[in-house]
Design a protein around this motif. Structure first.
Motif, mmCIF file in Angstrom:
data_model
loop_
_atom_site.group_PDB
_atom_site.id
_atom_site.type_symbol
_atom_site.label_atom_id
_atom_site.label_comp_id
_atom_site.label_asym_id
_atom_site.label_seq_id
_atom_site.Cartn_x
_atom_site.Cartn_y
_atom_site.Cartn_z
ATOM 1 N N ARG A 175 -12.418 -20.871 -38.522
ATOM 2 C CA ARG A 175 -11.881 -19.652 -39.125
ATOM 3 C C ARG A 175 -12.752 -19.232 -40.299
ATOM 4 N NH1 ARG A 175 -6.468 -22.381 -41.810
ATOM 5 N NH2 ARG A 175 -7.549 -23.791 -43.214
ATOM 6 N N LYS A 176 -12.509 -18.035 -40.798
ATOM 7 C CA LYS A 176 -13.263 -17.507 -41.924
ATOM 8 C C LYS A 176 -12.412 -17.562 -43.179
ATOM 9 C CE LYS A 176 -17.122 -16.302 -39.970
ATOM 10 N NZ LYS A 176 -18.375 -16.951 -40.338
ATOM 11 N N VAL B 11 -21.252 -25.895 -31.848
ATOM 12 C CA VAL B 11 -21.493 -24.465 -31.974
ATOM 13 C C VAL B 11 -20.801 -23.976 -33.241
ATOM 14 C CG1 VAL B 11 -21.214 -22.210 -30.893
ATOM 15 C CG2 VAL B 11 -21.614 -24.227 -29.466
ATOM 16 N N GLY B 12 -21.601 -23.585 -34.275
ATOM 17 C CA GLY B 12 -21.001 -23.042 -35.486
ATOM 18 C C GLY B 12 -20.361 -21.718 -35.149
ATOM 19 N N ILE C 100 -12.389 -26.413 -31.655
ATOM 20 C CA ILE C 100 -12.099 -26.767 -33.041
ATOM 21 C C ILE C 100 -10.963 -25.870 -33.515
ATOM 22 C CG2 ILE C 100 -13.054 -27.064 -35.350
ATOM 23 C CD1 ILE C 100 -15.848 -26.956 -34.059
ATOM 24 N N GLU C 101 -9.772 -26.420 -33.551
ATOM 25 C CA GLU C 101 -8.596 -25.628 -33.867
ATOM 26 C C GLU C 101 -8.429 -25.429 -35.376
ATOM 27 O OE1 GLU C 101 -6.815 -24.074 -31.845
ATOM 28 O OE2 GLU C 101 -7.107 -25.023 -29.886
ATOM 29 N N VAL D 81 -16.614 -25.979 -29.879
ATOM 30 C CA VAL D 81 -16.670 -24.538 -30.133
ATOM 31 C C VAL D 81 -15.497 -24.143 -31.028
ATOM 32 C CG1 VAL D 81 -17.810 -24.072 -27.936
ATOM 33 C CG2 VAL D 81 -15.326 -23.952 -28.088
ATOM 34 N N PRO D 82 -15.669 -23.122 -31.866
ATOM 35 C CA PRO D 82 -14.608 -22.733 -32.794
ATOM 36 C C PRO D 82 -13.440 -22.045 -32.103
ATOM 37 C CG PRO D 82 -16.474 -21.239 -32.980
ATOM 38 C CD PRO D 82 -16.906 -22.345 -32.074
ATOM 39 N N ALA D 83 -12.254 -22.226 -32.660
ATOM 40 C CA ALA D 83 -11.068 -21.534 -32.162
ATOM 41 C C ALA D 83 -11.291 -20.024 -32.256
ATOM 42 C CB ALA D 83 -9.839 -21.940 -32.980
#
Length: 241
Positions: free
Chosen positions: A81-82, A76-77, A174-175, A151-153
Motif C-alpha cells: 500500500r501507499k 515485485v515492488g 503481500i497483503e 506481488v503487492p496487494a
C-alpha cells in the motif's frame, strides 16, 4: 513490430498507434518471439571490469542477464500500500527479502524505485529496474522462472502475468493487514506514518488532509506531504504504549 519494439514502445503504446487491443499486440509479440533482453548497469561506463547485478531492458539482440543459479524468489515492488513517502512499504519488502535469503534462496527484485532498500546487495542478489507493468514483470519472470514471486496487494494482475509465462511459480500476495479508511472531517486532520520495533516508534512521515473544494470537507482524496506535527503531539504518538 520489430521496429516499434526497437524504439522502446510498450504494448499499450503500439496498440494505441495501431488502433488494436494491447492483447493483440502481445500475441503478435509472442508469435514473433520479440522479447526483451537485459543490459547490466555499469557505473564506470566500461572503464573497469565490474558487475553491479542491476539490469534494465532493451530490444537489442545480446542479452547480458542469465537466469539466476539455484532456487530463487522474485520480489515485485512497491509494497502492499501507499503511505506517506512509502518508507513503510520499503521496510516491509526488506523484511520479506530477508526471509528467502535465510532459506538459501537467491533474491531477484523487480523495482521501479532506484532508492529502494532492495537495491542493496545484502537484500537482493539481482535487481531489474523496470516499470511496474504486466508486460515488464512477465518478461522478468519468463527469464528467471522463480520458485516464488511476491506481488503487492491490489496488483494481482502482475501475479497473473507471472503465472502465464511461468506456470510453476507460486505467487504470494503481500497483503495489507490494516486497510486505511477514508476519513472525512470538518476540521483539519493529520495522518501519522511510523514503525514500532517493540520499544521505539520511528516517525516516517506525516500527511495533512486538504479540504476538498467540491464538498468543503477534509478527506483522504486530497493530501499534503510532508506535513508538520507539533512537538508535544509528536511526543505523544511516538511514546511506547
Amino acid at each position: 513490430m520489430s521496429r516499434a519494439r526497437s524504439w522502446g514502445l510498450s504494448d499499450d503504446q503500439i496498440a494505441q498507434s495501431w488502433a488494436i487491443s494491447p492483447q493483440k499486440v502481445a500475441d503478435l509479440r509472442e508469435e514473433n518471439q520479440l522479447h526483451r533482453v537485459y543490459k547490466e548497469v555499469v557505473p564506470s561506463a566500461g572503464e573497469f571490469d565490474e558487475h553491479s547485478h542491476r539490469f534494465y531492458a532493451t530490444f537489442e539482440t545480446e542479452n547480458e542477464s542469465d537466469a539466476t543459479a539455484g532456487p530463487r524468489a522474485l520480489i515485485v515492488g512497491d509494497g502492499p500500500r501507499k503511505l506517506g513517502n512509502s518508507t513503510a512499504n520499503d521496510y516491509v519488502l526488506a523484511m520479506i527479502a530477508r526471509e528467502p535469503k535465510h532459506h538459501q534462496y537467491q533474491v531477484v527484485s523487480h523495482s521501479n524505485n532506484p532508492n529502494s532498500l532492495l537495491m542493496t546487495q545484502w537484500l537482493s542478489d539481482k535487481v531489474y529496474l523496470e516499470p511496474m507493468t504486466e508486460e515488464a514483470v512477465a518478461s522478468v519472470a519468463r527469464l528467471e522462472r522463480p520458485y516464488y514471486a511476491f506481488v503487492p496487494a491490489g496488483k494481482q494482475e502482475l501475479g497473473r502475468a507471472i503465472e502465464r509465462v511461468s506456470p510453476t511459480t507460486k505467487v504470494v500476495v503481500i497483503e495489507a493487514t490494516q486497510i486505511p479508511k477514508n476519513v472525512v472531517s470538518s476540521i483539519p486532520t493529520l495522518e501519522f506514518n511510523g514503525l514500532f520495533d517493540g520499544q521505539v516508534v520511528y516517525q516516517l512521515g506525516v500527511i495533512g488532509e486538504l479540504k476538498d473544494q467540491g464538498v468543503g470537507k477534509y478527506q483522504t482524496l486530497a493530501k499534503r506531504y510532508p506535513a508538520h506535527l507539533e512537538s508535544d503531539l509528536a511526543i505523544k504518538v511516538t511514546a511506547p504504549t
